[in-house]
Enzyme design. Structure first.
Site, PDB file in Angstrom:
ATOM      1  N   ARG A  57       0.812  -1.215   0.000  1.00 44.85           N
ATOM      2  CA  ARG A  57       0.000   0.000   0.000  1.00 44.85           C
ATOM      3  C   ARG A  57       0.853   1.276   0.000  1.00 44.85           C
ATOM      4  NH1 ARG A  57      -4.195  -1.558   1.894  1.00 44.85           N
ATOM      5  NH2 ARG A  57      -2.948  -2.836   3.285  1.00 44.85           N
ATOM      6  N   THR A  58       1.764   1.355   0.955  1.00 46.10           N
ATOM      7  CA  THR A  58       2.559   2.585   1.075  1.00 46.10           C
ATOM      8  C   THR A  58       3.425   2.777  -0.175  1.00 46.10           C
ATOM      9  OG1 THR A  58       2.586   2.285   3.462  1.00 46.10           O
ATOM     10  CG2 THR A  58       4.172   3.828   2.567  1.00 46.10           C
ATOM     11  N   LYS A  86      24.264  -9.171   0.377  1.00 46.65           N
ATOM     12  CA  LYS A  86      25.706  -9.464   0.328  1.00 46.65           C
ATOM     13  C   LYS A  86      26.431  -8.820   1.505  1.00 46.65           C
ATOM     14  CE  LYS A  86      25.477  -9.163  -4.710  1.00 46.65           C
ATOM     15  NZ  LYS A  86      25.707  -8.212  -5.800  1.00 46.65           N
ATOM     16  N   ARG A 107      11.469   2.357   3.553  1.00 48.32           N
ATOM     17  CA  ARG A 107      10.768   1.535   4.563  1.00 48.32           C
ATOM     18  C   ARG A 107      11.791   0.520   5.040  1.00 48.32           C
ATOM     19  NH1 ARG A 107       5.663  -1.154   5.803  1.00 48.32           N
ATOM     20  NH2 ARG A 107       4.861   0.960   5.634  1.00 48.32           N
ATOM     21  N   HIS A 135       5.847   6.517  11.252  1.00 54.47           N
ATOM     22  CA  HIS A 135       5.310   6.415   9.896  1.00 54.47           C
ATOM     23  C   HIS A 135       4.643   7.774   9.630  1.00 54.47           C
ATOM     24  CE1 HIS A 135       3.937   4.864   6.249  1.00 54.47           C
ATOM     25  NE2 HIS A 135       3.136   3.899   6.639  1.00 54.47           N
TER      26      HIS A 135
END
Lengths: 308, 151
Positions: A57-58, A86, A107, A135
């Site tokens: 969604r975000t 890595k 995120r 958020h």
């Protein structure tokens, strides 16, 4: 204040004036979008979306916002396909990606990752969620939705329901609501109460706060009921999760005693905390909330890029 | 009552007005658990006008950096530091908790980025009495024993 180059990391970095400014720009963009369909303020600009953990969604909302502003998008939606696997440091990933882009949205599962990214990057960084910390763009779109629906935020009685312990959306929303003249009901199982330091801070700022486990008894008081999912993935202990799983469900029967004007919000995704029968009711605001993400994120992208 | 005598040092640092029982933490913070060439004198549970009872640590041949003083301020905010040269106190100052604590305290949040990436931990002092710090990265606040345990 000059927004060009500014990072958007935590709602704690915002003043009430900043919040109001973003909401006003978002409103202007929503109007412009209605008229023109798409805009070209960010033509030639590139957004990099770095999603170290999944969030459809975000991510889609940011991508849609950038496209609607006329810009383009690069990025990844899980760390497993990147050099992080890595052993590359977050700082190196950020320093690399900023060579390809004009603004970064991140995120990350670790708290503070967005702050670190912002310190490393020369270009603006927008936090799209860091662990259970912040958020901020969700908070801004929540405020935008409330303001759009009620025409105001001051004077409302707002209930926050569900996982108030681990839920970052309710933490930052509560902090942002402290700028306004609101009354807050914090409704949760005992195990998932809002952290004490946040409750203390709200009270210090003069917010009238009530903590309760009683959803049914509280509903008649509310103008807004903000529901959150009990997030299995944030629990350090599965047994603790099982104790509170399914504690609350908002359905038509529980809403019988609510004010006519009560609206229900949810940052989504939901599991079973709002029954689908509520979706068709006038009270359901959660899909409007999803829509609000686009103009609010357009505003933030455009302002930090310096094109608005 | 006979006065308690604690041997003077020719040069070095005297940390006075340490809360009773905290001398060991001061010694640990200053890395004095191993001999460094000079004498280390410790007095614990000494009568004090200011605190009732106090601890004192005298370190011969060592002067404290600002960072070390700041560390001591976190566990002994009332401490005074005396700089001694030729058996005389040439400088005396109170420790002071700075507005920011940089590099001397680990964040207790296991999911804080500062515990995983190459980052100097940083805390903002939210309140001095009682001491409350907020992690610059994960934004969590810490108080009391959590601070002491992560020094």
């Amino acid at each position: 204040m000059d927004w060009k180059g500014r990072d958007v990391i935590s709602i704690r970095d915002f003043s009430k004036e900043d919040i109001e400014f973003v909401l006003n720009v978002a409103e202007r963009l929503e109007e412009e979008l209605k008229e023109k369909g798409s805009l070209d303020y960010a033509r030639g600009k590139i957004l990099a979306t770095l999603f170290f953990e999944p969030s459809t969604r975000t991510r889609l909302s940011f991508e849609s916002a950038m496209h609607r502003l006329g810009g383009s998008v690069i990025g990844f939606s899980s760390a497993s396909s990147t050099s992080v696997k890595k052993g590359e440091s977050l700082a190196d990933t950020i320093k690399t990606v900023e060579q390809y882009s004009d603004v970064i949205v991140i995120r990350h599962p670790m708290e503070g990752a967005a702050r670190l990214a912002a310190e490393v990057a020369e270009i603006p960084v927008i936090n799209a969620g860091d662990g259970s910390n912040q958020h901020p763009t969700q908070t801004l779109l929540d405020l935008y939705t409330i303001k759009h629906t009620f025409g105001k935020i001051d004077g409302l009685t707002i209930g926050l329901l569900g996982d108030l312990k681990y839920g970052r959306t309710v933490h930052s929303l509560a902090e942002a609501l402290a700028f306004y003249d609101v009354e807050l009901y914090l409704i949760s199982p005992e195990l998932l109460r809002m952290p004490k330091h946040i409750v203390d801070e709200l009270r210090e700022k003069g917010v009238k706060v009530h903590e309760t486990t009683d959803l049914e008894g509280t509903i008649p008081e509310l103008d807004v009921l903000y529901v959150t999912r009990i997030q299995r993935e944030r629990f350090p202990d599965e047994e603790e999760y099982l104790k509170v799983k399914g504690s609350y469900q908002v359905n038509l029967s529980i809403l019988k005693n609510a004010k006519e004007s009560l609206k229900i919000m949810h940052p989504l995704p939901r599991v079973d905390e709002i029954h689908p029968e509520v979706d068709k009711s006038e009270r359901a605001l959660y899909f409007r909330q999803v829509f609000s993400g686009v103009p609010v994120r357009m505003a933030l992208l455009g302002l930090t890029l310096g094109v608005l | 009552m006979p006065e308690l005598k604690i041997e003077v040092i020719p040069e070095g640092t005297v940390i006075d007005h340490i809360p009773v029982g905290k001398w060991l933490k001061v010694v640990e913070i200053l890395g004095l658990t191993k001999p460094n060439g000079g004498t280390l004198l410790i007095a614990s549970n000494v009568p004090s006008k200011k605190l009732g009872r106090k601890d004192i640590v005298k370190v011969e041949g060592r002067y404290l950096s600002e960072e070390e003083v700041n560390k001591i301020a976190l566990i002994a905010p009332m401490a005074t530091v005396n700089i001694v040269k030729d058996y005389k106190i040439i400088e005396k100052f109170n420790v002071e908790i700075p507005d920011e604590i940089v590099g001397i305290l680990r964040c207790p949040n296991p999911n804080c980025v500062s515990n995983h990436e190459y980052v100097v931990p940083k805390f903002k002092v939210e309140s001095r009495e009682p001491l409350k710090l907020r992690c610059h990265y994960c934004e969590r606040t810490i108080e009391g024993d959590e601070i002491l345990g992560n020094l």
